[in-house]
Write a protein that holds these residues in place. Structure first.
Motif, PDB file in Angstrom:
ATOM      1  N   UNK A  73     -10.350  -2.867  -1.521  1.00  0.00           N
ATOM      2  CA  UNK A  73     -10.403  -1.586  -2.238  1.00  0.00           C
ATOM      3  C   UNK A  73      -9.559  -0.554  -1.505  1.00  0.00           C
ATOM      4  N   UNK A  96      -5.383   7.115   0.884  1.00  0.00           N
ATOM      5  CA  UNK A  96      -6.313   7.991   1.607  1.00  0.00           C
ATOM      6  C   UNK A  96      -7.165   7.177   2.575  1.00  0.00           C
ATOM      7  N   UNK A  97      -7.767   6.103   2.076  1.00  0.00           N
ATOM      8  CA  UNK A  97      -8.671   5.312   2.911  1.00  0.00           C
ATOM      9  C   UNK A  97      -9.046   4.051   2.156  1.00  0.00           C
ATOM     10  N   UNK A  98      -9.690   3.131   2.864  1.00  0.00           N
ATOM     11  CA  UNK A  98     -10.257   1.957   2.205  1.00  0.00           C
ATOM     12  C   UNK A  98     -11.758   1.976   2.356  1.00  0.00           C
ATOM     13  N   UNK A  99     -12.496   1.976   1.229  1.00  0.00           N
ATOM     14  CA  UNK A  99     -13.959   1.904   1.324  1.00  0.00           C
ATOM     15  C   UNK A  99     -14.434   0.567   1.861  1.00  0.00           C
ATOM     16  N   UNK A 100     -13.672  -0.525   1.597  1.00  0.00           N
ATOM     17  CA  UNK A 100     -14.150  -1.811   2.088  1.00  0.00           C
ATOM     18  C   UNK A 100     -13.497  -2.997   1.414  1.00  0.00           C
ATOM     19  N   UNK A 101     -14.110  -4.153   1.653  1.00  0.00           N
ATOM     20  CA  UNK A 101     -13.583  -5.445   1.206  1.00  0.00           C
ATOM     21  C   UNK A 101     -14.748  -6.290   0.707  1.00  0.00           C
ATOM     22  N   UNK A 102     -14.529  -7.042  -0.356  1.00  0.00           N
ATOM     23  CA  UNK A 102     -15.544  -7.966  -0.866  1.00  0.00           C
ATOM     24  C   UNK A 102     -15.014  -9.397  -0.821  1.00  0.00           C
ATOM     25  N   UNK A 103     -15.942 -10.340  -0.722  1.00  0.00           N
ATOM     26  CA  UNK A 103     -15.626 -11.767  -0.864  1.00  0.00           C
ATOM     27  C   UNK A 103     -14.481 -12.211   0.032  1.00  0.00           C
ATOM     28  N   UNK A 104     -14.526 -11.815   1.284  1.00  0.00           N
ATOM     29  CA  UNK A 104     -13.522 -12.295   2.240  1.00  0.00           C
ATOM     30  C   UNK A 104     -13.839 -13.749   2.577  1.00  0.00           C
ATOM     31  N   UNK A 142       0.846  -1.204   0.000  1.00  0.00           N
ATOM     32  CA  UNK A 142       0.000   0.000   0.000  1.00  0.00           C
ATOM     33  C   UNK A 142       0.882   1.255   0.000  1.00  0.00           C
ATOM     34  N   UNK A 199      -9.388 -12.280  -0.284  1.00  0.00           N
ATOM     35  CA  UNK A 199     -10.377 -11.191  -0.310  1.00  0.00           C
ATOM     36  C   UNK A 199     -10.078 -10.269  -1.488  1.00  0.00           C
TER      37      UNK A 199
END
Lengths: 157, 157
Positions: free
Chosen positions: A148, A87-95, A81, A145
């Motif tokens: 983002x 700046x930030x992470x909006x999230x994570x999918x399919x963990x 990273x 995972x």
């Protein structure tokens, strides 16, 4: 396998290229750390009580999945990273937790850039989507995972 | 809002009913804990260095998203997840960090049963999918996700 052309101190949105794969990191976890983490964050016997865990579904103590996520993040921050553009992470999918992590396991990451999305509203940034696979010392995937990360773009001339 | 008819020590797959919503929990996070967690798991300045974080994108120190996940898990284990029937979690979908978590914040959960899937291959168990929303003391949603939990079925006569 790829190598970034930039150091982590000079890496921007533009340096993440779809399809590039990186492998890095080496972090070990021991029983004491597993229990300490679980006492605060995930007090289930399979994470806190070696004797009870021995008779449980995994035949021994295993790390909380949230701790495996934390160890993933440590390697992700140390090696992948951007230190200047994140700046930030909006999230994570399919963990997914595929296999247990046990005391003495050594974890590393394989990261593949899946998608790069320049922001439509803010031209100075974009979102990188990365497939992260956490491997153990036997090169088994223990967790995966899609992450983002919102990153600044390199300032061009 | 609903109340389980069972205690957490006598709760099985069959006790999770689609559409039921539960609110529970109260856990506080302070600056020392944020920094301690981040030093090990997420060493970015916005999580480890109050002075640097003050000039960053959130105007102050914020908790690692993985620590917020850990605090969520603590409340989930203490109040919602069956203590007798829980086998494992296959994973999580659509995890989103909506707002920062700051020192002094107090978090609680709102959990809604989204889907219950009896196993086709193993009749003694099933998977419960739950929407988890993490709220702060102002009832803002700071994090949300869809969690999966594999649970044993109640042994019927």
């Amino acid at each position: 396998m790829n190598t970034f052309a930039t150091t982590i101190d000079d890496r921007y949105f533009d340096d993440y290229v779809v399809g590039a794969t990186y492998e890095f990191g080496d972090i070990e976890i021991n029983e004491e750390e597993i229990i300490e983490f679980a006492d605060r964050y995930d007090p289930q016997a399979i994470h806190t009580d070696p004797a009870a865990a021995a008779t449980g579904p995994f035949g021994g103590l295993i790390a909380s999945g949230w701790q495996t996520g934390g160890l993933m993040m440590r390697l992700f921050v140390d090696h992948y990273l951007s230190r200047v553009a994140s700046i930030a992470s909006p999230g994570i999918d399919e963990l997914r937790w595929h296999k247990p992590v046990r005391p003495g396991d050594r974890l590393s990451l394989r990261v593949t850039v899946v998608e790069v999305l320049p922001s439509r509203s803010k031209p100075d940034r974009g979102i990188v989507r990365s497939l992260i696979e956490v491997l153990n010392q036997d090169r088994e995937i223990v967790m995966s995972m899609i992450a983002m990360n919102m990153l600044l773009r390199r300032k061009s001339a």
